[in-house]
Design an enzyme around this catalytic site. Structure first.
Site, short mmCIF file in Angstrom:
data_model
loop_
_atom_site.label_atom_id
_atom_site.label_comp_id
_atom_site.label_asym_id
_atom_site.label_seq_id
_atom_site.Cartn_x
_atom_site.Cartn_y
_atom_site.Cartn_z
N PRO A 263 7.10 -4.03 5.14
CG PRO A 263 7.12 -3.28 2.92
CD PRO A 263 6.40 -4.21 3.85
CB ILE B 291 1.55 4.53 3.06
CG1 ILE B 291 0.09 4.21 3.42
CG2 ILE B 291 1.87 5.98 3.33
CD1 ILE B 291 -0.16 4.06 4.88
CG ASP C 102 2.57 -2.27 4.57
OD1 ASP C 102 3.50 -2.27 3.74
OD2 ASP C 102 1.80 -3.24 4.74
CG HIS C 103 7.64 2.23 1.61
ND1 HIS C 103 6.84 3.08 0.87
CD2 HIS C 103 8.91 2.68 1.47
CE1 HIS C 103 7.61 4.00 0.30
NE2 HIS C 103 8.86 3.79 0.64
NE ARG C 104 3.12 -5.04 2.45
CZ ARG C 104 2.39 -6.02 2.99
NH1 ARG C 104 2.42 -7.22 2.45
NH2 ARG C 104 1.67 -5.81 4.07
#
Ligand code: CAO
Length: 485
Positions: free
Chosen positions: A278, A458, A454-456
């Site tokens: 993501p 950060i 990567d929003h998983r």
């Protein structure tokens, strides 16, 4: 015809047991042993089967009711004289509840009937053609109810093998036993060859229902789906829709050239990253007025030493500092997906535009190199990339990547993360802009930054902190030219 009351059998010490499913309704024909109810105690779920054959006249319980031994379940109109004779006897409790479902004989017809129209057709179509000669071809069976019915008939003629096992991984007995499901659902899953352990339950407290099993089977019908609805299965269920590519020659003259090797390899990797990670892109700006002045002041000396001191070398140096400050940007999710790997090295990759396509050489141990050593590595690796002489090792082990389009142009873009890294910095072209400083607009050299992460791993706040820190570091040119400790 005689009627008979069917009662809840002896439940031992259990009282006020919850009815979690009523499996019949008035008008239904039942046989001896047809399950009527599913009860759930704290310890087990159990089906209550019918003691007689007949037609349900009236139901005395509803879902979520509480029952005890001897509670009436249903009034049954008995099927024949033999049963009528038994009706004269005192009402017998239903047969003992069956706490575990006996696997029913697998039935292909049941599989076909269990899923609606098109899905049934496809399940049926999966049966071996030799055993089901009238089975329509999958393409023909997928769309209409009529063909679905044909397929169901064909499936009935197929061997008694759970059809779904032909497209499903085998049942793991451990997982099946642990699944939170009642006996009737277990039996249904057995009939279809579905491993209950893979089915996501949507019932109370995650309980697997009949509908969940059906949805699981339907998910198999998605083109490209190889498994079911949880874990690895979810990937199958979420297969990407295909892009419809027309014959372009119908619109005008065309020429076809095969994709290059680099394009094919990097294309697949970029696509994998795009669909798996993501992405969020954080934009920021750095005032690099002083940096450019410093760079120009040092450039002549660097040239003499055979080093091309470009803006990018300063950006690499600033990224090293930011990665040291925010180590999570220098991490990766491990293969299990359960842990973060923090790397104690900083190897920075940079995208290089080459005649063969995009390559990403890696500057190893960038944190141990000063600005000149970084500039030298950039120059040497770029030259090797363009002449096709980069080795595999020189493109491996990167922990963070920079994609600089500054030498070309643009104001911002959204770079794709070089997975399994968790962030990439996109750099666009620096330009002079009016900036309001000390009560006046002054011309400053402004560098646009685009950080995808990567929003998983950060969160947005850290994304903004990283680019703010980077901008501040780039504004302090002297700090970037200091010797490396
Ligand atoms: N803003 C303004 N000027 C910039 C700049 C920026 N952000 N970045 C570089 N420049 C300047 C350089 O300082 C240099 O100026 P001088 O000629 O005055 O020294 C000039 O532009 C040319 O630089 P360069 O491109 O030759 O060298 P570089 O170190 O900046 O970049 C490399 C090297 C390999 C990254 C670059 O050549 C390249 O290939 N860029 C394309 C990367 C790419 O394709 N990214 C997209 C990937 S996804 O498809």
């Amino acid at each position: 015809m005689a009627s008979k009351e069917i009662l809840v059998p002896d439940l031992g010490d259990f009282k006020d047991v919850a009815v979690i499913e009523v499996l019949v309704k008035p008008g239904d024909s039942v046989q001896v042993d047809t399950p009527l109810l599913t009860l759930e105690t704290e310890k087990a779920t159990m089906d209550v089967p019918s003691t007689d054959a007949g037609v349900i006249e009236k139901l005395h319980v509803a879902k979520d009711a509480k029952v005890s031994s001897g509670s009436p379940i249903a009034t049954l109109r008995l099927a024949d004289d033999a049963n009528a004779a038994t009706a004269a006897e005192p009402a017998a409790p239903a047969a003992a509840p069956k706490a575990t479902a006996k696997p029913a004989a697998p039935s292909a017809a049941a599989a076909a009937a269990a899923v609606p129209s098109g899905a049934a057709a496809k399940v049926a179509a999966a049966a071996p053609v030799a055993a089901a000669p009238s089975a329509p071809k999958p393409a023909a069976t997928a769309t209409t109810a009529a063909t679905a019915a044909t397929a169901a008939t064909a499936a009935a003629a197929a061997p008694a093998t759970p059809i779904a096992t032909q497209v499903l991984p085998p049942i793991s007995e451990d997982g099946f036993a642990r699944a939170h499901a009642g006996p009737s659902v277990r039996r249904f899953a057995r009939e279809l060859g579905v491993d209950l352990g893979r089915v996501k339950g949507t019932g109370q407290k995650g309980r697997v229902t009949d509908d969940d099993v059906k949805a699981f089977v339907k998910s198999l019908m998605v083109p490209g789906a190889g498994a079911g609805a949880t874990g690895d299965a979810a990937a199958g269920a979420g297969a990407l829709p295909k892009v419809n590519v027309p014959d372009f020659s119908q619109f005008g003259a065309i020429e076809i050239k095969p994709l290059g090797r680099v394009q094919r390899i990097s294309g697949a990797r970029l696509h994998a990253s795009w669909v798996n990670l993501p992405h969020v892109t954080q934009f920021d700006e750095a005032d690099v007025t002083e940096l450019e002045q410093t760079r120009k002041a040092l450039k002549a000396n660097a040239d003499t030493a055979g080093i091309k001191l470009t803006t990018l070398a300063f950006i690499v140096r600033a990224c090293v500092r930011a990665l040291q400050q925010f180590p999570i940007f220098n991490s990766s999710i491990d293969a299990s997906g359960e842990n973060l790997v923090f790397k104690h090295y900083i190897h920075i990759g940079f995208a290089a535009d080459t005649p063969n396509g995009l390559l990403v050489p890696v500057i190893r141990d960038a944190d141990r190199k000063d600005i000149y050593e970084i500039a030298r590595a950039l120059g040497e690796l770029s030259a090797k990339a363009r002449s096709g002489k980069l080795t595999g090792a020189e493109m491996q082990g990167g922990s963070f990547t920079i994609s600089s389009l500054g030498g070309i142009g643009g104001t911002a873009f959204t770079p794709i993360i070089n997975a399994p890294e968790v962030a990439i910095l996109g750099v666009s072209r620096a330009s002079m802009k009016p900036v309001y400083l000390d009560d006046a607009f002054v011309p400053r050299m402004i560098l646009p930054l685009s950080l995808s992460y990567d929003h998983r791993v950060i969160d947005g706040a850290n994304g903004a902190r990283f680019t703010s820190y980077l901008a501040k570091t780039l504004a302090d040119a002297r700090g970037l030219t200091e010797a490396v400790p």
